[in-house]
Enzyme design. Structure first.
Site, PDB file in Angstrom:
ATOM      1  N   SER A   6      57.270  43.304   4.189  1.00  0.00           N
ATOM      2  CA  SER A   6      57.294  44.516   5.502  1.00  0.00           C
ATOM      3  C   SER A   6      57.311  43.666   6.811  1.00  0.00           C
ATOM      4  O   SER A   6      56.213  43.221   7.120  1.00  0.00           O
ATOM      5  CB  SER A   6      56.031  45.125   5.449  1.00  0.00           C
ATOM      6  N   HIS A  31      61.250  45.526   3.716  1.00  0.00           N
ATOM      7  CA  HIS A  31      60.603  46.855   3.559  1.00  0.00           C
ATOM      8  C   HIS A  31      60.538  47.246   5.227  1.00  0.00           C
ATOM      9  O   HIS A  31      60.132  46.333   5.962  1.00  0.00           O
ATOM     10  CB  HIS A  31      59.304  46.630   3.057  1.00  0.00           C
ATOM     11  N   ASP A  33      59.074  49.940   7.928  1.00  0.00           N
ATOM     12  CA  ASP A  33      58.253  50.915   7.968  1.00  0.00           C
ATOM     13  C   ASP A  33      58.423  51.961   9.337  1.00  0.00           C
ATOM     14  O   ASP A  33      58.244  51.237  10.482  1.00  0.00           O
ATOM     15  CB  ASP A  33      56.645  50.430   8.284  1.00  0.00           C
ATOM     16  N   MET A  35      57.566  55.181  11.621  1.00  0.00           N
ATOM     17  CA  MET A  35      56.302  55.967  12.034  1.00  0.00           C
ATOM     18  C   MET A  35      56.616  56.818  13.060  1.00  0.00           C
ATOM     19  O   MET A  35      57.109  56.132  14.209  1.00  0.00           O
ATOM     20  CB  MET A  35      55.092  55.172  12.123  1.00  0.00           C
ATOM     21  N   HIS A  64      60.916  52.977   4.538  1.00  0.00           N
ATOM     22  CA  HIS A  64      59.597  53.619   4.213  1.00  0.00           C
ATOM     23  C   HIS A  64      59.528  54.621   5.359  1.00  0.00           C
ATOM     24  O   HIS A  64      59.105  54.184   6.729  1.00  0.00           O
ATOM     25  CB  HIS A  64      58.417  52.754   3.816  1.00  0.00           C
ATOM     26  N   MET A  66      57.223  57.151   7.542  1.00  0.00           N
ATOM     27  CA  MET A  66      56.058  57.832   7.622  1.00  0.00           C
ATOM     28  C   MET A  66      56.388  58.995   8.749  1.00  0.00           C
ATOM     29  O   MET A  66      55.724  58.744   9.608  1.00  0.00           O
ATOM     30  CB  MET A  66      55.244  57.066   7.800  1.00  0.00           C
ATOM     31  N   MET A 135      50.623  54.199  -2.206  1.00  0.00           N
ATOM     32  CA  MET A 135      50.112  53.573  -1.045  1.00  0.00           C
ATOM     33  C   MET A 135      48.720  53.212  -1.504  1.00  0.00           C
ATOM     34  O   MET A 135      47.913  53.894  -2.228  1.00  0.00           O
ATOM     35  CB  MET A 135      50.017  54.579   0.251  1.00  0.00           C
ATOM     36  N   ASP A 173      51.951  49.507  -1.833  1.00  0.00           N
ATOM     37  CA  ASP A 173      52.063  49.198  -0.500  1.00  0.00           C
ATOM     38  C   ASP A 173      50.758  49.144   0.329  1.00  0.00           C
ATOM     39  O   ASP A 173      50.111  50.284   0.296  1.00  0.00           O
ATOM     40  CB  ASP A 173      52.966  50.121   0.451  1.00  0.00           C
TER      41      ASP A 173
HETATM   42  C1  DX5 Z   1      51.512  50.785   6.320  1.00  0.00           C
HETATM   43  C2  DX5 Z   1      52.857  50.175   5.763  1.00  0.00           C
HETATM   44  C3  DX5 Z   1      52.870  49.063   5.154  1.00  0.00           C
HETATM   45  C4  DX5 Z   1      52.264  47.753   5.804  1.00  0.00           C
HETATM   46  C5  DX5 Z   1      51.594  47.118   5.068  1.00  0.00           C
HETATM   47  O1  DX5 Z   1      51.592  51.994   6.544  1.00  0.00           O
HETATM   48  O2  DX5 Z   1      53.539  51.233   4.911  1.00  0.00           O
HETATM   49  O3  DX5 Z   1      54.084  48.760   4.671  1.00  0.00           O
HETATM   50  O4  DX5 Z   1      53.501  47.035   6.768  1.00  0.00           O
HETATM   51  O5  DX5 Z   1      51.009  45.833   5.681  1.00  0.00           O
HETATM   52  P1  DX5 Z   1      49.862  44.987   4.982  1.00  0.00           P
HETATM   53  O6  DX5 Z   1      50.740  44.241   3.815  1.00  0.00           O
HETATM   54  O7  DX5 Z   1      49.536  44.051   6.072  1.00  0.00           O
HETATM   55  O8  DX5 Z   1      48.809  45.795   4.311  1.00  0.00           O
HETATM   56 ZN    ZN Z   2      55.334  50.502   4.016  1.00  0.00          ZN
END
Ligand code: DX5
Ligand code: ZN
Length: 214
Positions: A6, A31, A33, A35, A64, A66, A135, A173
């Site tokens: 990620s 990956h 993310d 948000m 991903h 969110m 998650m 994740d």
């Molecule tokens: C959190 C994200 C993850 C995040 C994971 O909301 O969806 O993908 O990047 O980070 P680590 O591996 O540091 O927990």
């Molecule tokens: Zn993620």
């Protein structure tokens, strides 16, 4: 184990160099993310960044979302060339039509569950899914501690997949590292997402290689 680093934990001032490290690693996916500050209490990056990443990534993009109302953004995700679109069950009222639209757009469809959302809520749609993303931390931030109950959810999801004849892969994740990665492999996960463990490592290539070997 398949590995999806990620970029949330990457150096955004040197993103190209960090993506190049992943290009040269054994990672299977990249990956991303997204948000919105509404579904999760944080804002990360949006489509212009994903487009730029897509232009240099040699790994298929595992996006991903969110965000609330993920169904509104299917076309924009498709336009980035993403291979997989993950959206949250908790953020979407009509799972069937959203999955169908993702497939019509030529992408793989994955539903993501927050840590407290039961696996069983996917019973009636599991056969249509290419992947389920569990998650193992509350979504919104990297670097959090892995929630151990996720291991039970992986086993429960594996049973549900086997019973239904679904081909869905199980992706995890949050908080994946050298300690939790082996536990996830043992529980039956197919893919791990790793942010901090890969990008904060002195040798991201080796970190990816370790997770791959599980
Ligand atoms: C959190 C994200 C993850 C995040 C994971 O909301 O969806 O993908 O990047 O980070 P680590 O591996 O540091 O927990
Ligand atoms: Zn993620």
């Amino acid at each position: 184990m398949l590995v999806s680093p990620s970029i949330l934990a990457a150096d955004f001032c040197n993103l190209g160099a960090d993506i190049e490290k992943i290009n040269n690693s054994e990672a299977d996916l990249l990956h991303l993310d997204v948000m919105d500050g509404i579904f999760v209490p944080n804002i990360s990056f949006g489509f212009p960044v994903i487009q730029s990443v897509a232009a240099v990534s040699k790994k298929p993009l595992d996006v991903h979302l969110m965000i609330v109302e993920p169904e509104k953004w299917i076309g924009k995700v498709r336009d980035t060339g993403a291979a997989i679109m993950n959206f949250h069950q908790e953020a979407c009222s009509h799972l069937y039509s959203t999955v169908a639209q993702i497939h019509d757009a030529g992408m793989k469809a994955a539903i993501t569950l927050c840590p407290a959302t039961p696996v069983d809520t996917l019973r009636d749609i599991i056969a249509d899914l290419d992947m389920v993303l569990l998650m193992s931390v509350e979504p919104g931030f990297g670097g959090q501690k892995f929630i151990m109950h996720t291991l039970d959810k992986v086993r429960e999801l594996r049973e549900l997949i086997n019973e239904s004849g679904s081909k869905a892969l199980i992706e995890i994740d949050g908080g994946v590292n050298a300690e939790t990665g082996p536990m996830l492999a043992e529980a039956g996960a197919d893919i791990v997402v790793a942010g901090s463990y890969v990008f904060k490592s002195p040798d991201p290539n080796e970190a990816v290689g370790f997770l791959k070997s599980l």
